[in-house]
Scaffold this motif. Structure first.
Motif, PDB file in Angstrom:
ATOM      1  N   THR A   1      31.814   7.750  -0.348  1.00  0.00           N
ATOM      2  CA  THR A   1      30.964   7.805  -1.538  1.00  0.00           C
ATOM      3  C   THR A   1      31.796   7.507  -2.784  1.00  0.00           C
ATOM      4  N   THR A   2      31.120   7.214  -3.876  1.00  0.00           N
ATOM      5  CA  THR A   2      31.759   6.936  -5.151  1.00  0.00           C
ATOM      6  C   THR A   2      31.084   7.788  -6.220  1.00  0.00           C
ATOM      7  N   ILE A   3      31.873   8.388  -7.069  1.00  0.00           N
ATOM      8  CA  ILE A   3      31.338   9.136  -8.212  1.00  0.00           C
ATOM      9  C   ILE A   3      31.009   8.119  -9.306  1.00  0.00           C
ATOM     10  N   THR A   4      29.828   8.250  -9.915  1.00  0.00           N
ATOM     11  CA  THR A   4      29.434   7.286 -10.958  1.00  0.00           C
ATOM     12  C   THR A   4      29.223   7.932 -12.325  1.00  0.00           C
ATOM     13  N   ARG A   5      29.330   9.260 -12.380  1.00  0.00           N
ATOM     14  CA  ARG A   5      29.110   9.926 -13.671  1.00  0.00           C
ATOM     15  C   ARG A   5      29.931  11.200 -13.729  1.00  0.00           C
ATOM     16  N   ILE A   6      30.647  11.393 -14.826  1.00  0.00           N
ATOM     17  CA  ILE A   6      31.450  12.594 -15.044  1.00  0.00           C
ATOM     18  C   ILE A   6      31.037  13.180 -16.394  1.00  0.00           C
ATOM     19  N   THR A   7      30.809  14.496 -16.415  1.00  0.00           N
ATOM     20  CA  THR A   7      30.393  15.163 -17.643  1.00  0.00           C
ATOM     21  C   THR A   7      31.302  16.347 -17.927  1.00  0.00           C
ATOM     22  N   CYS A   8      31.704  16.500 -19.187  1.00  0.00           N
ATOM     23  CA  CYS A   8      32.504  17.641 -19.621  1.00  0.00           C
ATOM     24  C   CYS A   8      31.576  18.834 -19.816  1.00  0.00           C
ATOM     25  N   ASP A   9      31.891  19.961 -19.178  1.00  0.00           N
ATOM     26  CA  ASP A   9      31.054  21.156 -19.313  1.00  0.00           C
ATOM     27  C   ASP A   9      31.101  21.745 -20.714  1.00  0.00           C
ATOM     28  N   LYS A  10      32.215  21.544 -21.427  1.00  0.00           N
ATOM     29  CA  LYS A  10      32.357  22.151 -22.751  1.00  0.00           C
ATOM     30  C   LYS A  10      31.671  21.337 -23.843  1.00  0.00           C
ATOM     31  N   CYS A  11      32.028  20.052 -23.970  1.00  0.00           N
ATOM     32  CA  CYS A  11      31.491  19.266 -25.084  1.00  0.00           C
ATOM     33  C   CYS A  11      30.366  18.321 -24.671  1.00  0.00           C
ATOM     34  N   HIS A  12      30.074  18.282 -23.385  1.00  0.00           N
ATOM     35  CA  HIS A  12      28.989  17.482 -22.825  1.00  0.00           C
ATOM     36  C   HIS A  12      29.193  15.973 -22.948  1.00  0.00           C
ATOM     37  N   THR A  13      30.444  15.550 -23.155  1.00  0.00           N
ATOM     38  CA  THR A  13      30.744  14.121 -23.126  1.00  0.00           C
ATOM     39  C   THR A  13      30.480  13.622 -21.710  1.00  0.00           C
ATOM     40  N   THR A  14      29.844  12.470 -21.615  1.00  0.00           N
ATOM     41  CA  THR A  14      29.535  11.887 -20.312  1.00  0.00           C
ATOM     42  C   THR A  14      30.183  10.517 -20.214  1.00  0.00           C
TER      43      THR A  14
END
Length: 122
Positions: free
Chosen positions: A16-29
């Motif tokens: 599989t490949t990850i296509t989205r990463i989000t920061c839990d603190k500042c919500h940068t995606t």
């Protein structure tokens, strides 16, 4: 905390490949194609083995005790993980592989000493 990313597709067993990463603190995606590390692609059983192996500092006798398995089983699991991580070993001669299988069955109580001797001789 979220779930662990799946390293293998549950339908076809492909990577599989990850296509989205989000920061839990500042919500940068961040979106894109991100490869998982090679350890993420191991099966849960392989990850458990690696965890125990590291906990026991590579001491196979301690791994045997922790997992309740025989020495040949620990060696087989280690070989399985090494292969899954891309470290291919040279093929063992058929006789050596047969010997290990017989000894593993003997150690596991599946066969008697006499049966093991007959198998090793034959």
């Amino acid at each position: 905390m979220g779930r662990e990313a799946l390293g293998k597709c549950p339908v076809c067993n492909s990577d599989t490949t990850i296509t989205r990463i989000t920061c839990d603190k500042c919500h940068t995606t961040i979106e894109g194609r991100f490869d998982l590390c090679k350890f993420c692609r191991l099966t849960p059983e392989q990850k458990l083995f690696i965890d125990v192996f590291i906990k026991c500092r590579g001491n196979i006798k301690e791994v045997e005790k922790e997992l309740g398995v025989s020495y040949p089983t620990v060696k087989n699991k280690l070989e399985d993980v090494a292969n899954a991580l891309g470290y291919k070993s040279e093929e063992e001669p058929v006789e050596e592989t047969k010997r290990k299988e017989v000894l593993d069955k003997l150690y596991g109580g599946e066969i008697s000493v006499d049966e093991a001797l007959d198998l090793l001789k034959g």
